[in-house]
Design a protein around this motif. Structure first.
Motif, PDB file in Angstrom:
ATOM      1  N   THR A 180      99.280  54.982  52.494  1.00  0.00           N
ATOM      2  CA  THR A 180      98.718  53.634  52.397  1.00  0.00           C
ATOM      3  C   THR A 180      97.219  53.713  52.635  1.00  0.00           C
ATOM      4  O   THR A 180      96.765  54.347  53.610  1.00  0.00           O
ATOM      5  CB  THR A 180      99.368  52.694  53.423  1.00  0.00           C
ATOM      6  OG1 THR A 180     100.783  52.702  53.246  1.00  0.00           O
ATOM      7  CG2 THR A 180      98.852  51.274  53.257  1.00  0.00           C
ATOM      8  N   GLY A 181      96.455  53.058  51.757  1.00  0.00           N
ATOM      9  CA  GLY A 181      95.005  53.003  51.909  1.00  0.00           C
ATOM     10  C   GLY A 181      94.328  54.264  51.411  1.00  0.00           C
ATOM     11  O   GLY A 181      94.954  55.167  50.834  1.00  0.00           O
ATOM     12  N   GLU A 182      93.012  54.331  51.690  1.00  0.00           N
ATOM     13  CA  GLU A 182      92.229  55.450  51.207  1.00  0.00           C
ATOM     14  C   GLU A 182      92.291  56.658  52.133  1.00  0.00           C
ATOM     15  O   GLU A 182      91.855  57.750  51.772  1.00  0.00           O
ATOM     16  CB  GLU A 182      90.764  55.030  51.045  1.00  0.00           C
ATOM     17  CG  GLU A 182      90.557  53.942  49.992  1.00  0.00           C
ATOM     18  CD  GLU A 182      89.094  53.615  49.802  1.00  0.00           C
ATOM     19  OE1 GLU A 182      88.258  54.321  50.420  1.00  0.00           O
ATOM     20  OE2 GLU A 182      88.778  52.686  49.048  1.00  0.00           O
TER      21      GLU A 182
ATOM     22  N   ALA B  72      95.823  46.852  49.506  1.00  0.00           N
ATOM     23  CA  ALA B  72      95.642  48.258  49.874  1.00  0.00           C
ATOM     24  C   ALA B  72      96.509  49.148  49.003  1.00  0.00           C
ATOM     25  O   ALA B  72      97.633  48.793  48.638  1.00  0.00           O
ATOM     26  CB  ALA B  72      95.986  48.455  51.355  1.00  0.00           C
TER      27      ALA B  72
END
Length: 770
Positions: free
Chosen positions: A260-262, A237
């Protein structure tokens, strides 16, 4: 100024800088669609230095050695090299060098732990210590990433002074020196974010974070930074760390956002700094081979100060100010002219125009146009701007006074909250106001019906624009509070020293390479930043006693004058009278407290006191030599002229006294030896002369010199220097040679009045009528 440090070749200095983590860059990416780090290295290293300065032991701020460095824009790494050294003599012991750092203004320090004046807010400073023990040199580094651009100040000093009064030239003090050098790594190309425009960014090398910036326009109340659509070329991620703002010392208000992440993550900053570039650094937390792409958007919330009607209201207030003549540059206040409280509904603040009036060096008065009192309401904050960005304003003291007018109509439980902040104002006040902006902590004040006055003193205020926000706050915003209106008189000025250092202090302007700043030198036992700490202060009775000791002890010259007159040493008696008179009134004028009497200029009294003291010694020893009168008069006049010249060159030099003393002693000893050899007998021939006059006189003189050179301190000066007066005056009475037995005490007056008289020829020992 760039220069090389002794003992450190320039290429070694550059290597020291390059030992830090790799530089960061922000460059155009692929196909013009990306902005991010690339393979090109786009940074430069710069080196700044200032000459080494001799350090002093600390007793007041004037003992501090101040250095000022200007950090360039887009600097990603700052490293100071601090070097201290000491002499190699036996008088050089181990000691510590304390170094203070501060951004925007000189450090406010308190090495002695004294008390500051009431209502004084202390800006903090970061300090570092260097120990000089067995080694003659010591050095260390101080590193700072993402430093704020602008002026940085370094102050260095030794520990507290011991208070001993050193005679210049009598002893060789140890020399301690300090030199700072500054190295910076600066990014050449930084991507710029446009407000409310999504921009795709890419980080191709995780070791090189992305650097970008955005310009904060005026009247911005909030900044929202949003990061979304983060993708990476590996299966983990996406992880990012976003740092907003620049680092300052001693406390950094940088904001950190972890994403964190999209999913979108955002950071909301209230009261960002106006009209400044805001730095944003993004680091990739993925693996070393990760390639990260994300979308970044920055948007502002603006505060509208009003439309065209507010501009007209500003000029209307000018016409009501009794045709005041505006100084040059005062039209800058038009930028902050806003609608009246009863004006347009879309206004979110009421801005009161303020004029800056420069009076002198580090001396400014801020005048509010229009009414003498500033209106403050509950539904609309009132804003005032105090411009302190001239470059020299940080060397003074900013004073703010608030007074709630008795004509104000406010509920009894209402409070006028005031927040003084730098770089940006606080425009969303409420009952839980903490007076904090995005990157700084402001100063909170309040006035109410129960406490109608408030004051704030800020020593060495940071350079920049200072804002005062005022708003009426109630525990519960009722209809009565919403209609209330407070009138607050605001008095703001910048002075070199707070209250001119009071009765027991002297405000001094200090200079360092064209930069002027002020400090207080305290007297009579008082201490503190503004000489307001009376913990060790002398009472008025002690000050009077000290003045009486130093002045009345000079009356011990009266026996010496009487002995000189009895022996018909008229020149010597005249010199002693001169010395007694000017020493008395010099010490009466030199008192640090309230018991002071100056009959003429202080410098004139000091010169005459020093001149009389040295000439008294010179004349006394020449009289003891008992050379021929014509030679004694010639030597006396020439010696006085040379002593006056020497005092003008260096008034406190030890050779001003030692030179004439040694030369006169050589003449006296040579004359005595010559007469002893010629007569085959010790000279002076009488043992009584040696036992009852010369030995006591010489002993008194030697004790006086020992006290003067080794025992005087700032604390016991009144007593030891008074003893010096007594011993020196007493020794003169013992050392003066006896007068001519053929002359009577009253004979000198007859010689001055008679035209024809019988005179003695000293050379031929004959009598003649003249």
């Amino acid at each position: 100024m760039a220069r090389a440090v002794p003992g450190f070749p320039p290429f070694l200095l550059l290597l020291l800088v390059l030992q830090s983590p790799p530089p960061f860059a922000a460059l155009p990416g692929e196909n013009g669609k990306w902005s991010g780090a690339s393979d090109d290295l786009t940074y430069v290293s710069e080196y700044f230095s200032q000459s080494a300065q001799k350090l002093s032991f600390y007793s007041w701020y004037g003992n501090v050695k101040l250095f000022r460095f200007r950090v360039p824009e887009d600097t990603v790494l700052l490293r100071w090299l601090l070097q201290a050294s000491k002499g190699s003599g036996p008088e050089c012991g181990s000691t510590q060098v304390t170094i203070h750092f501060r951004y925007g203004a000189p450090p406010v320090i308190n090495p002695l732990g004294t008390q500051f004046p009431s209502n004084t807010s202390l800006p903090g400073s970061f300090n570092q210590t260097l120990t000089l023990a067995a080694a003659l040199q010591n050095s260390t580094f101080v590193n700072l990433t993402s430093p704020a651009a602008g002026d940085w100040f370094i102050a260095a000093h030794l520990p507290e002074a011991n208070g001993k009064i050193e005679v210049k030239g009598f002893s060789v003090p140890c020399t301690y020196t300090f030199q700072p050098d500054m190295f910076v790594l600066r990014v050449l190309e930084v991507s710029i974010l446009e407000p409310s425009v999504p921009t795709w960014q890419i980080i191709s090398r995780p070791a090189w974070p992305l650097h970008t910036k955005i310009f904060v326009p005026e009247y911005s109340t909030a900044l929202k930074l949003e990061v979304q659509n983060c993708t990476t070329n590996i299966s983990v991620a996406c992880a990012l760390r976003v740092m907003v703002g620049s680092a300052t010392l001693p406390q950094s208000f940088q904001k950190v956002l972890n994403c964190t992440g999209e999913a979108a993550c955002s950071l909301l900053l209230s009261s960002p700094p106006w009209e400044k570039w805001l730095r944003i650094t993004v680091e990739s937390l993925n693996g070393p081979s990760a390639r990260v792409a994300f979308e970044m958007t920055a948007s502002f919330t603006a505060c509208k100060p009003g439309g065209a009607s507010s501009f007209l209201n500003f000029y209307k207030s000018l016409n009501q100010s009794q045709d005041m003549q505006l100084p040059e540059g005062s039209l800058n206040a038009t930028r902050y002219a806003a609608a009246n409280a009863s004006g347009q509904g879309n206004s979110c603040l009421y801005s009161q125009p303020v004029i800056r009036e420069d009076l002198d060096v580090v001396s400014v008065v801020f005048r509010i146009l229009g009414e003498s009192s500033v209106p403050v309401q509950a539904h609309l904050p009132t804003l005032l701007l105090f411009n302190l960005n001239s470059g020299m304003d940080s060397g003074g003291t900013l004073v703010l006074n608030l007074l709630l007018n008795k004509t104000s109509w406010i509920p009894g439980n209402a409070t006028v909250l005031a927040c003084l902040s730098v770089a940006s104002p606080v425009l969303n006040p409420n009952a839980t106001w903490d007076c904090r902006t995005a990157f700084s902590q402001g100063y909170l004040l309040n006035v109410s019906v129960s406490s109608m006055e408030a004051a704030l003193t800020v020593p060495y205020p940071e350079s920049g624009s200072w804002f005062l926000s005022l708003q009426l706050a109630c525990p519960k915003l009722t209809g009565e509070c919403g209609k209330a209106k407070a009138l607050v008189t605001v008095t703001t000025y910048l002075s070199p020293c707070f209250n001119d250092c009071g009765v027991y202090g002297q405000c001094s302007l200090l200079r360092r390479l064209g930069y002027l700043y002020a400090g207080c030198s305290c007297k009579a036992g008082w201490s503190g930043w503004s000489c307001t700490d009376g913990t060790k202060a002398q009472s008025v009775g002690a000050q009077t006693l000290a003045a009486l000791l130093l002045t009345l002890s000079n009356l011990l010259f009266l026996p010496a004058i009487a002995v000189a007159l009895y022996g018909c040493h008229l020149v010597e008696a005249s010199v002693y009278i001169f010395t007694m008179f000017f020493s008395t009134f010099y010490h009466a004028c030199d008192q640090p407290g309230v018991a002071v009497l100056c009959i003429m200029d202080y410098d004139t009294l000091q010169f005459c006191d020093f001149l009389g003291s040295v000439v008294s010694i010179w004349i006394t020893i020449l009289c003891m030599a008992q050379v021929k009168k014509i030679l004694k008069y010639v030597l006396g006049v020439l010696g006085t002229l040379f002593i006056a010249m020497s005092l003008q060159l260096d008034r406190r030099g030890i050779w001003n006294m030692m030179g004439p003393c040694l030369f006169a002693l050589v003449i006296m000893i040579s004359t005595w030896v010559y007469r002893g050899v010629k007569r085959h007998h010790c000279y002076p021939p009488s043992w009584k002369r040696w036992a009852f006059f010369l030995f006591p006189g010489i002993s008194l003189a030697l004790i006086a010199i020992a006290i003067y050179a080794f025992m005087e301190t700032n604390e016991n000066y009144y007593y030891t220097h008074s003893i010096w007066h007594v011993l020196v005056a007493s020794s003169v009475a013992f050392l003066l040679p006896p007068g001519d037995k053929h002359k009577k005490l009253w004979a000198w007056s007859r010689k001055l009045l008679c035209g024809y008289q019988i005179c003695k020829n000293d050379r031929e020992e004959l009598y003649a009528v003249t």
